[in-house]
Write a protein that holds these residues in place. Structure first.
Motif, PDB file in Angstrom:
ATOM      1  N   ARG A  26    -100.464  83.454 -16.456  1.00 24.93           N
ATOM      2  CA  ARG A  26    -100.542  84.699 -17.214  1.00 24.93           C
ATOM      3  C   ARG A  26    -100.995  84.365 -18.620  1.00 24.93           C
ATOM      4  NH1 ARG A  26     -94.842  87.472 -15.268  1.00 24.93           N
ATOM      5  NH2 ARG A  26     -95.468  87.810 -13.116  1.00 24.93           N
ATOM      6  N   LEU A  27    -102.144  84.873 -18.992  1.00 27.28           N
ATOM      7  CA  LEU A  27    -102.696  84.559 -20.305  1.00 27.28           C
ATOM      8  C   LEU A  27    -103.496  85.736 -20.815  1.00 27.28           C
ATOM      9  CD1 LEU A  27    -103.050  82.282 -22.412  1.00 27.28           C
ATOM     10  CD2 LEU A  27    -105.118  81.624 -21.204  1.00 27.28           C
ATOM     11  N   ILE A  28    -103.227  86.102 -22.038  1.00 25.43           N
ATOM     12  CA  ILE A  28    -103.911  87.171 -22.770  1.00 25.43           C
ATOM     13  C   ILE A  28    -104.151  88.416 -21.930  1.00 25.43           C
ATOM     14  CG2 ILE A  28    -104.960  85.731 -24.514  1.00 25.43           C
ATOM     15  CD1 ILE A  28    -107.503  85.658 -22.933  1.00 25.43           C
ATOM     16  N   CYS A  52    -101.862  86.854 -30.342  1.00 25.52           N
ATOM     17  CA  CYS A  52    -100.401  86.838 -30.220  1.00 25.52           C
ATOM     18  C   CYS A  52     -99.988  86.645 -28.762  1.00 25.52           C
ATOM     19  CB  CYS A  52     -99.808  88.134 -30.769  1.00 25.52           C
ATOM     20  SG  CYS A  52     -99.903  88.302 -32.571  1.00 25.52           S
ATOM     21  N   MET A  53    -100.680  87.325 -27.853  1.00 34.04           N
ATOM     22  CA  MET A  53    -100.388  87.156 -26.426  1.00 34.04           C
ATOM     23  C   MET A  53    -100.631  85.723 -25.975  1.00 34.04           C
ATOM     24  SD  MET A  53    -101.991  90.588 -24.698  1.00 34.04           S
ATOM     25  CE  MET A  53    -101.766  92.193 -25.457  1.00 34.04           C
ATOM     26  N   ASN A  54    -101.605  85.056 -26.606  1.00 30.72           N
ATOM     27  CA  ASN A  54    -101.903  83.668 -26.260  1.00 30.72           C
ATOM     28  C   ASN A  54    -100.716  82.749 -26.494  1.00 30.72           C
ATOM     29  OD1 ASN A  54    -104.529  84.371 -25.666  1.00 30.72           O
ATOM     30  ND2 ASN A  54    -105.363  83.670 -27.617  1.00 30.72           N
ATOM     31  N   LEU A  60    -103.589  77.688 -33.089  1.00 34.27           N
ATOM     32  CA  LEU A  60    -104.712  78.531 -33.478  1.00 34.27           C
ATOM     33  C   LEU A  60    -104.239  79.702 -34.336  1.00 34.27           C
ATOM     34  CD1 LEU A  60    -107.746  78.388 -32.920  1.00 34.27           C
ATOM     35  CD2 LEU A  60    -107.393  79.930 -30.983  1.00 34.27           C
ATOM     36  N   LEU A  61    -103.157  80.347 -33.906  1.00 35.07           N
ATOM     37  CA  LEU A  61    -102.641  81.494 -34.655  1.00 35.07           C
ATOM     38  C   LEU A  61    -102.108  81.055 -36.014  1.00 35.07           C
ATOM     39  CD1 LEU A  61    -102.276  84.533 -34.338  1.00 35.07           C
ATOM     40  CD2 LEU A  61    -100.009  84.112 -33.384  1.00 35.07           C
ATOM     41  N   GLN A  62    -101.457  79.916 -36.043  1.00 33.49           N
ATOM     42  CA  GLN A  62    -100.908  79.392 -37.295  1.00 33.49           C
ATOM     43  C   GLN A  62    -102.019  79.087 -38.297  1.00 33.49           C
ATOM     44  OE1 GLN A  62     -98.606  75.711 -36.833  1.00 33.49           O
ATOM     45  NE2 GLN A  62     -96.977  76.656 -38.021  1.00 33.49           N
ATOM     46  N   ALA A  63    -103.152  78.629 -37.789  1.00 34.28           N
ATOM     47  CA  ALA A  63    -104.253  78.229 -38.663  1.00 34.28           C
ATOM     48  C   ALA A  63    -104.971  79.409 -39.306  1.00 34.28           C
ATOM     49  CB  ALA A  63    -105.257  77.386 -37.875  1.00 34.28           C
ATOM     50  N   VAL A  64    -104.844  80.600 -38.709  1.00 39.94           N
ATOM     51  CA  VAL A  64    -105.615  81.747 -39.217  1.00 39.94           C
ATOM     52  C   VAL A  64    -104.747  82.890 -39.724  1.00 39.94           C
ATOM     53  CG1 VAL A  64    -107.550  81.219 -37.683  1.00 39.94           C
ATOM     54  CG2 VAL A  64    -105.801  82.850 -36.931  1.00 39.94           C
ATOM     55  N   GLN A  65    -103.428  82.756 -39.656  1.00 40.83           N
ATOM     56  CA  GLN A  65    -102.567  83.907 -39.928  1.00 40.83           C
ATOM     57  C   GLN A  65    -102.676  84.442 -41.356  1.00 40.83           C
ATOM     58  OE1 GLN A  65     -98.329  83.223 -39.653  1.00 40.83           O
ATOM     59  NE2 GLN A  65     -98.504  81.088 -40.271  1.00 40.83           N
ATOM     60  N   ALA A 101     -92.737  91.777 -35.563  1.00 45.31           N
ATOM     61  CA  ALA A 101     -92.311  92.757 -34.561  1.00 45.31           C
ATOM     62  C   ALA A 101     -91.944  92.069 -33.250  1.00 45.31           C
ATOM     63  CB  ALA A 101     -93.424  93.778 -34.329  1.00 45.31           C
ATOM     64  N   ILE A 102     -92.737  91.088 -32.851  1.00 44.95           N
ATOM     65  CA  ILE A 102     -92.457  90.350 -31.616  1.00 44.95           C
ATOM     66  C   ILE A 102     -91.110  89.642 -31.718  1.00 44.95           C
ATOM     67  CG2 ILE A 102     -93.198  88.398 -30.180  1.00 44.95           C
ATOM     68  CD1 ILE A 102     -96.124  89.220 -31.063  1.00 44.95           C
ATOM     69  N   ARG A 103     -90.833  89.050 -32.870  1.00 47.56           N
ATOM     70  CA  ARG A 103     -89.551  88.362 -33.047  1.00 47.56           C
ATOM     71  C   ARG A 103     -88.390  89.349 -32.954  1.00 47.56           C
ATOM     72  NH1 ARG A 103     -88.123  84.745 -38.328  1.00 47.56           N
ATOM     73  NH2 ARG A 103     -88.267  86.782 -39.348  1.00 47.56           N
TER      74      ARG A 103
END
Length: 239
Positions: free
Chosen positions: A4-6, A134-136, A166-171, A183-185
Motif C-alpha cells: 500500500r503506497l500513496i 505524507c501518504m508515502n 524526502l518529506l523531511q528534506a522539503v518540509q 493533523a496526522i499526529r
C-alpha cells in the motif's frame, strides 16, 4: 500480498517484476508520454528517471530536471514516480522496524530531485503533492506491523524511511506540509485512545485536515499499533 503506497494498491510482484526486467537506460522518456501516460506506465518512467538520478551525468541534468517537472505535475505521474523511487533498488534500511525508521537520517536525496520538489511545492495547486508525500510515510509505516512476512515488513520500513527522508528534506518549502503532519499526529494520538468498544473521550474536530486524515485512517483500518508508529514518524518531522 499487496504493497500500500500513496493511495494506490500495487502488487508487490508487479513492482518487483518491473524492477527486475527494467534495463538501465540513459534515454529520457518522451515528454508527451510523461504528461499523459496512465499510472502503471508512469511507474516504468519513474524507474527510468530514478536510475538517471542515481547515475547522473552533468550534461543531462537540465533534461532530467525538465522530465521530473513534467512527471511530478500531475497525479498519475506523482504516484508513479514515488512508487518507483521509494520502492527501488537499494538497502537504505536493514531492519524491518520503526525504530530504524526514526533513527537519524542518513539517506542522501539527489540534488536535482530536491530542486524540482522545491519548485513544485511552491506552486499553486501543490496540495495533492503534499498529501501524497505524507501518504508515502504513513502507509508503509503502518504496513511494517500489518505485514506478517518479515521481508515484506523490512521492505515497508525501507520505503517508509525513504519517504520520511524526502518529506523531511522539503518540509520547509511548503507550509501545508507541517499543517498536514500536525493533523496526522493528532489523528494518530486519537486512535491510540480508542477503547475496545470503539469509544474515545475526545470530541470530534471541525478541522478539515483532521477530518480528512481521520477518514484515511478509518479507510485503511489502522489500529493502535499502526497509529503509535505513525505518531513516531510525525514526531520526527515536527521535532
Amino acid at each position: 500480498m499487496l504493497t500500500r503506497l500513496i493511495g494506490e494498491r500495487v502488487s508487490k510482484t508487479t513492482v518487483s517484476h518491473l524492477h527486475s526486467t527494467s534495463s538501465p537506460s540513459n534515454h529520457f522518456p518522451d515528454m508527451q508520454a510523461l504528461s499523459t501516460a496512465p499510472f502503471m506506465q508512469q511507474v516504468q518512467y519513474g524507474m527510468e528517471l530514478s536510475f538517471l538520478l542515481e547515475n547522473p551525468e552533468s550534461e543531462s541534468n537540465v533534461q532530467l530536471k525538465e522530465s521530473l517537472k513534467v512527471q511530478l505535475s500531475h497525479s498519475d505521474g506523482i504516484r508513479g514516480f514515488m512508487v518507483a523511487y521509494l520502492s527501488g533498488r537499494g538497502e537504505d534500511v536493514v531492519e524491518g522496524n520503526v525504530d530504524a525508521l526514526v533513527a537519524p537520517n542518513t539517506i542522501e536525496i539527489p540534488p536535482v530531485l530536491l530542486e524540482v520538489l522545491h519548485e513544485q511545492l511552491q506552486q499553486k495547486g501543490s496540495a495533492e503533492l503534499v498529501s501524497l508525500m505524507c501518504m508515502n510515510v504513513i502507509m508503509p509505516t503502518a504496513m511494517v506491523t500489518m505485514h506478517k512476512d518479515a521481508s515484506q515488513s523490512a521492505n515497508s520500513a525501507r520505503t517508509a524511511q525513504r519517504g520520511l527522508a524526502l518529506l523531511q528534506a522539503v518540509q520547509e518549502h511548503n507550509t501545508g506540509i507541517r499543517k498536514n503532519v500536525s493533523a496526522i499526529r493528532q489523528v494518530a494520538r486519537r486512535v491510540q485512545k480508542i477503547d475496545q468498544d470503539g469509544h474515545t473521550a475526545e470530541t470530534e474536530s471541525d478541522d478539515p485536515l483532521i477530518k480528512r486524515w481521520t477518514e484515511f485512517f478509518d479507510k485503511w483500518g489502522y489500529q493502535q499499533q499502526q497509529a503509535a508508529d505513525i505518531e513516531k514518524a510525525m514526531d520526527t518531522l515536527l521535532s
